[in-house]
Design a protein around this motif. Structure first.
Motif, PDB file in Angstrom:
ATOM      1  N   LEU A 191      66.650   0.947  36.037  1.00 27.31           N
ATOM      2  CA  LEU A 191      65.158   1.108  35.505  1.00 27.31           C
ATOM      3  C   LEU A 191      65.436   1.588  33.921  1.00 27.31           C
ATOM      4  N   GLY A 192      66.789   2.313  33.687  1.00 27.74           N
ATOM      5  CA  GLY A 192      66.856   2.936  32.449  1.00 27.74           C
ATOM      6  C   GLY A 192      66.645   4.505  32.545  1.00 27.74           C
ATOM      7  N   SER A 193      67.098   5.222  31.847  1.00 28.43           N
ATOM      8  CA  SER A 193      66.794   6.421  31.895  1.00 28.43           C
ATOM      9  C   SER A 193      65.691   7.204  31.327  1.00 28.43           C
ATOM     10  N   PRO A 194      64.764   7.685  32.185  1.00 26.13           N
ATOM     11  CA  PRO A 194      63.387   8.041  31.891  1.00 26.13           C
ATOM     12  C   PRO A 194      63.360   9.498  31.188  1.00 26.13           C
ATOM     13  N   ALA A 195      64.590  10.031  31.101  1.00 20.98           N
ATOM     14  CA  ALA A 195      64.621  11.634  30.827  1.00 20.98           C
ATOM     15  C   ALA A 195      64.266  11.746  29.083  1.00 20.98           C
ATOM     16  N   GLY A 196      64.220  10.706  28.417  1.00 16.96           N
ATOM     17  CA  GLY A 196      63.976  11.017  26.935  1.00 16.96           C
ATOM     18  C   GLY A 196      62.435  11.070  26.820  1.00 16.96           C
ATOM     19  N   LEU A 197      61.602  10.915  27.773  1.00 18.18           N
ATOM     20  CA  LEU A 197      60.237  10.831  27.547  1.00 18.18           C
ATOM     21  C   LEU A 197      59.564  12.031  27.959  1.00 18.18           C
ATOM     22  N   PRO A 198      58.409  12.378  27.238  1.00 21.56           N
ATOM     23  CA  PRO A 198      57.737  13.671  27.818  1.00 21.56           C
ATOM     24  C   PRO A 198      57.295  13.588  29.025  1.00 21.56           C
ATOM     25  N   PRO A 199      57.300  14.593  29.940  1.00 19.81           N
ATOM     26  CA  PRO A 199      56.956  14.528  31.310  1.00 19.81           C
ATOM     27  C   PRO A 199      55.240  13.659  31.220  1.00 19.81           C
ATOM     28  N   ASP A 200      54.317  13.970  30.707  1.00 27.28           N
ATOM     29  CA  ASP A 200      52.974  13.280  30.732  1.00 27.28           C
ATOM     30  C   ASP A 200      53.071  11.891  30.392  1.00 27.28           C
ATOM     31  N   ARG A 201      54.236  11.293  29.894  1.00 25.84           N
ATOM     32  CA  ARG A 201      54.275   9.849  29.608  1.00 25.84           C
ATOM     33  C   ARG A 201      55.078   9.177  30.688  1.00 25.84           C
ATOM     34  N   LEU A 202      55.672   9.977  31.585  1.00 27.34           N
ATOM     35  CA  LEU A 202      56.360   9.302  32.858  1.00 27.34           C
ATOM     36  C   LEU A 202      55.406   9.066  33.744  1.00 27.34           C
ATOM     37  N   ASN A 203      54.786   8.042  33.583  1.00 22.35           N
ATOM     38  CA  ASN A 203      53.902   7.414  34.570  1.00 22.35           C
ATOM     39  C   ASN A 203      53.949   5.838  34.768  1.00 22.35           C
ATOM     40  N   MET A 204      53.893   5.377  36.089  1.00 20.89           N
ATOM     41  CA  MET A 204      54.376   3.832  36.055  1.00 20.89           C
ATOM     42  C   MET A 204      53.238   2.976  35.297  1.00 20.89           C
ATOM     43  N   LEU A 205      51.874   3.531  35.400  1.00 19.85           N
ATOM     44  CA  LEU A 205      51.146   2.624  34.670  1.00 19.85           C
ATOM     45  C   LEU A 205      51.159   2.520  33.188  1.00 19.85           C
ATOM     46  N   LEU A 206      51.341   3.982  32.632  1.00 20.08           N
ATOM     47  CA  LEU A 206      51.497   3.910  31.354  1.00 20.08           C
ATOM     48  C   LEU A 206      52.798   3.051  30.939  1.00 20.08           C
ATOM     49  N   LEU A 207      53.959   3.171  31.544  1.00 13.73           N
ATOM     50  CA  LEU A 207      54.864   2.340  31.276  1.00 13.73           C
ATOM     51  C   LEU A 207      54.737   0.766  31.442  1.00 13.73           C
ATOM     52  N   MET A 208      53.890   0.357  32.424  1.00 12.58           N
ATOM     53  CA  MET A 208      53.809  -1.146  32.798  1.00 12.58           C
ATOM     54  C   MET A 208      52.742  -1.753  31.646  1.00 12.58           C
ATOM     55  N   PHE A 209      51.982  -0.988  31.234  1.00 10.58           N
ATOM     56  CA  PHE A 209      51.096  -1.419  30.325  1.00 10.58           C
ATOM     57  C   PHE A 209      51.215  -0.919  28.908  1.00 10.58           C
ATOM     58  N   ASP A 210      52.509  -0.590  28.394  1.00 10.22           N
ATOM     59  CA  ASP A 210      52.815  -0.008  27.312  1.00 10.22           C
ATOM     60  C   ASP A 210      53.031  -1.352  26.402  1.00 10.22           C
ATOM     61  N   ASP A 211      52.235  -1.514  25.253  1.00 10.55           N
ATOM     62  CA  ASP A 211      52.499  -2.896  24.454  1.00 10.55           C
ATOM     63  C   ASP A 211      53.961  -2.940  23.741  1.00 10.55           C
ATOM     64  N   THR A 212      54.591  -1.904  23.626  1.00 10.85           N
ATOM     65  CA  THR A 212      55.913  -2.064  23.085  1.00 10.85           C
ATOM     66  C   THR A 212      56.868  -2.568  24.128  1.00 10.85           C
ATOM     67  N   LEU A 213      56.379  -2.782  25.431  1.00 13.46           N
ATOM     68  CA  LEU A 213      57.307  -3.203  26.439  1.00 13.46           C
ATOM     69  C   LEU A 213      56.711  -4.531  26.839  1.00 13.46           C
ATOM     70  N   THR A 214      56.124  -5.426  26.178  1.00 13.34           N
ATOM     71  CA  THR A 214      55.639  -6.651  26.626  1.00 13.34           C
ATOM     72  C   THR A 214      56.475  -7.557  27.209  1.00 13.34           C
ATOM     73  N   GLY A 215      57.703  -7.552  26.796  1.00 18.48           N
ATOM     74  CA  GLY A 215      58.743  -8.477  27.344  1.00 18.48           C
ATOM     75  C   GLY A 215      58.942  -8.250  28.985  1.00 18.48           C
ATOM     76  N   GLU A 216      58.539  -7.189  29.589  1.00 17.93           N
ATOM     77  CA  GLU A 216      58.416  -6.988  30.838  1.00 17.93           C
ATOM     78  C   GLU A 216      57.500  -7.616  31.673  1.00 17.93           C
ATOM     79  N   ARG A 217      56.484  -8.188  31.097  1.00 20.91           N
ATOM     80  CA  ARG A 217      55.408  -8.916  31.516  1.00 20.91           C
ATOM     81  C   ARG A 217      55.678 -10.332  31.956  1.00 20.91           C
TER      82      ARG A 217
END
Length: 299
Positions: A144-170
């Protein structure tokens, strides 16, 4: 003040009524209709209730339906077993006074669960009650890649899935199905505590930022834990098709261990082993990523 469980109950009933068409329940559509689903009076008739009583339920007003009334509504709406349990849980909670104070403290992963995570030879993560990513093992990081660089409150599966900077994943096969599975789990978490500040913050942000989230959230699907399949596109080794399952974390209501597995002896299992060997540098075998403590008040 509207009881939070009564409000959630009303929203759930409205969503389920909206998915039924008159012909689904043996009624004639008749003339022009302003709604695609059943009208309130049609559902009330099917359930043997007065339209006024049912309308007050949908509006979250002071109505405390009995179990026989709930059974009649569940039958009229054609609810499955999970949805029926959800309906009863919301209604029974709405009959009780609103809790003065609930436990909204930080989420922590039990030591035994962390040891289990490190011992697994397949990707696995721990998700909190609101799908916060609390811990992960090295194979999950490789996949999945390292999540360690993100603040704890951004480490959320829904936030990551719907992040517009990651639209390629869709574009990945089954993206919407897995997003819907996660949303269904979040719905169950909200039903367990409609006033939790972490849920309010996440849903508020996602509702503002993503039309896709708004569309899927409005369906009011529920699931306490789920399983499925997902294809990962990994440049070094190619596509890897994995099954995933969730298992409750002992003593942590709503938290789950999510485990990805490949069919033994399959090409996907071989690709997963190759990926692990290519990304081996880093944490020692069996090490587990830091358990991010997500405070309920964090944003």
């Amino acid at each position: 003040m509207t009881h939070p469980y009564a409000r959630e109950l009303g929203d759930f009933l409205r969503a389920r009524r909206g998915r039924l068409r008159p012909q689904d329940v043996g009624l004639e559509p008749g003339g022009r209709r302003r709604v695609t689903g059943l009208r309130r009076e049609e559902l009330a008739l099917l359930a043997g209730l007065s339209t006024d009583y049912y309308q007050r339920m949908e509006q979250g007003r002071e109505v405390r339906p009995s179990d026989p009334v709930l059974d009649a509504l569940a039958d009229a709406l054609g609810l499955d077993d999970e949805e029926r349990r959800h309906l009863f849980a919301l209604a029974r909670a709405a009959r009780r006074p609103v809790p003065v104070r609930a436990d909204h403290g930080p989420q922590e992963v039990p030591r035994g669960t962390l040891r289990l995570l490190g011992a697994l030879d397949t990707p696995a993560v721990v998700l909190g009650r609101h799908l916060d990513l609390l811990a992960w093992n090295p194979l999950a990081e490789a996949l999945l890649g390292s999540p360690a660089g993100l603040p704890p409150d951004r480490l959320n599966m829904l936030l990551l899935m719907f992040d517009d900077t990651l639209t390629g994943e869709r574009s990945c096969p089954g993206w919407e199905r897995q997003a819907m599975d996660y949303i269904s789990m979040m719905r169950s978490a909200v039903a367990a505590d409609p006033t939790h500040p972490r849920a309010d913050a996440l849903i508020g942000e996602l509702t503002l930022l993503s039309a896709e989230f708004r569309r899927l959230w409005a369906r009011h699907d529920v699931a306490s834990s789920v399983s499925g399949a997902k294809t990962f596109r990994v440049p070094e080794v190619g596509d890897i098709a994995l099954d995933w399952d969730t298992y409750p974390v002992p003593g942590r209501p709503g938290a789950v261990v999510l485990v990805y597995t490949a069919e033994p002896g399959s090409a996907d299992a071989e690709r997963l082993r190759l990926l692990a060997s290519l990304r081996a540098p880093g944490p020692a075998p069996g090490a587990v990523g830091p358990a991010a403590r997500v405070d309920a008040r964090s944003r």
